[in-house]
Write a protein that holds these residues in place. Structure first.
Motif, short mmCIF file in Angstrom:
data_model
loop_
_atom_site.label_atom_id
_atom_site.label_comp_id
_atom_site.label_asym_id
_atom_site.label_seq_id
_atom_site.Cartn_x
_atom_site.Cartn_y
_atom_site.Cartn_z
N ALA A 166 -1.08 16.66 22.63
CA ALA A 166 -1.54 15.29 22.87
C ALA A 166 -2.52 14.82 21.80
N ALA A 167 -3.39 15.70 21.33
CA ALA A 167 -4.36 15.29 20.31
C ALA A 167 -3.66 14.87 19.02
N ARG A 168 -2.69 15.67 18.60
CA ARG A 168 -1.94 15.33 17.37
C ARG A 168 -1.08 14.09 17.59
N VAL A 169 -0.49 13.96 18.77
CA VAL A 169 0.32 12.78 19.07
C VAL A 169 -0.54 11.53 18.95
N SER A 170 -1.75 11.60 19.46
CA SER A 170 -2.67 10.46 19.40
C SER A 170 -3.02 10.12 17.95
N GLU A 171 -3.28 11.14 17.14
CA GLU A 171 -3.58 10.92 15.71
C GLU A 171 -2.37 10.31 14.99
N ASP A 172 -1.20 10.89 15.26
CA ASP A 172 0.03 10.38 14.65
C ASP A 172 0.22 8.91 15.02
N ASP B 237 0.84 -1.20 0.00
CA ASP B 237 0.00 0.00 0.00
C ASP B 237 0.88 1.25 0.00
N ASP B 238 1.18 1.76 -1.18
CA ASP B 238 2.06 2.92 -1.32
C ASP B 238 1.47 4.18 -0.68
N ASP B 239 0.15 4.34 -0.76
CA ASP B 239 -0.49 5.51 -0.15
C ASP B 239 -0.28 5.50 1.36
N LEU B 240 -0.43 4.34 1.95
CA LEU B 240 -0.19 4.22 3.39
C LEU B 240 1.26 4.57 3.71
N MET B 241 2.20 4.06 2.91
CA MET B 241 3.62 4.34 3.17
C MET B 241 3.91 5.83 3.08
N ARG B 242 3.34 6.50 2.11
CA ARG B 242 3.56 7.95 1.99
C ARG B 242 2.98 8.67 3.22
N SER B 243 1.82 8.23 3.69
CA SER B 243 1.23 8.82 4.89
C SER B 243 2.11 8.58 6.11
N LEU B 244 2.67 7.39 6.18
CA LEU B 244 3.56 7.06 7.30
C LEU B 244 4.83 7.91 7.25
N ASP B 245 5.40 8.04 6.07
CA ASP B 245 6.61 8.86 5.92
C ASP B 245 6.35 10.28 6.40
N LYS B 246 5.21 10.82 6.03
CA LYS B 246 4.86 12.18 6.44
C LYS B 246 4.61 12.25 7.95
N THR B 247 3.86 11.30 8.46
CA THR B 247 3.47 11.31 9.88
C THR B 247 4.66 11.14 10.80
N ILE B 248 5.60 10.25 10.45
CA ILE B 248 6.74 10.02 11.33
C ILE B 248 7.57 11.29 11.48
N LYS B 249 7.54 12.15 10.48
CA LYS B 249 8.29 13.41 10.55
C LYS B 249 7.67 14.39 11.53
N TYR B 250 6.36 14.27 11.78
CA TYR B 250 5.66 15.18 12.69
C TYR B 250 5.50 14.60 14.10
N PHE B 251 5.74 13.31 14.24
CA PHE B 251 5.49 12.65 15.51
C PHE B 251 6.31 13.26 16.65
N GLU B 252 7.60 13.33 16.48
CA GLU B 252 8.46 13.90 17.53
C GLU B 252 8.16 15.38 17.78
N PRO B 253 8.04 16.22 16.75
CA PRO B 253 7.70 17.62 17.01
C PRO B 253 6.35 17.79 17.71
N ASP B 254 5.37 16.96 17.38
CA ASP B 254 4.08 17.04 18.07
C ASP B 254 4.22 16.68 19.55
N ILE B 255 5.08 15.72 19.84
CA ILE B 255 5.34 15.37 21.24
C ILE B 255 6.03 16.53 21.94
N ALA B 256 7.07 17.06 21.31
CA ALA B 256 7.82 18.18 21.91
C ALA B 256 6.91 19.38 22.16
N ALA B 257 5.91 19.58 21.30
CA ALA B 257 4.97 20.68 21.47
C ALA B 257 3.88 20.34 22.49
N LYS B 258 3.93 19.13 23.01
CA LYS B 258 2.95 18.64 24.00
C LYS B 258 1.52 18.71 23.45
#
Length: 131
Positions: free
Chosen positions: A52-58, A29-50
């Motif tokens: 929680a809603a975005r972290v949960s979505e990520d 599923d290439d679409d899923l992989m592209r979504s994962l690639d994008k999401t993993i880039k925001y995961f840590e910054p969303d955590i650092a920004a505290k």
């Protein structure tokens, strides 16, 4: 004895490389992989920004993707390293989520970094074999 060990090592490297090269990703599923690639880039910054809603979505998407990858490679057979990488990714995302719930953002950031590292490890092994 050393020559034998070197030869065995070389055979294992060549065999492992050819096993990866033989893997057909046309049904991944290439679409899923592209979504994962994008999401993993925001995961840590969303955590650092505290955030929680975005972290949960990520985390929800990342867990879905790691589980999909685990199942995908298990179905393909002969790729226990990829299955393990996907399981490790799930572990790190779950650890990050747990740490956020406990307001331990430093640990959560570290777990997010480890999750991203598992993505890179898999890409280094499997994506490079497709070039």
């Amino acid at each position: 004895m050393r020559k034998t060990l070197r030869l065995l090592g070389a055979v294992l490297v060549v065999t492992a490389g050819s096993a990866h090269a033989a893997l057909d990703f046309s049904d991944y599923d290439d679409d899923l992989m592209r979504s994962l690639d994008k999401t993993i880039k925001y995961f840590e910054p969303d955590i650092a920004a505290k955030n929680a809603a975005r972290v949960s979505e990520d985390a929800e998407l990342l867990l879905e993707g790691f589980k999909y990858s685990e199942d995908y490679f298990a179905r393909k057979g002969g790729h226990p390293q990829a299955v393990k990488i996907a399981q490790d990714g799930q572990f790190h995302v779950e650890a990050a989520l747990s740490a956020v719930k406990n307001k331990d953002f430093d640990s959560a950031v570290n777990s997010a970094r480890e999750a991203a590292r598992t993505c890179r490890n898999c890409h280094d092994i499997y994506r490079s074999s497709q070039k």
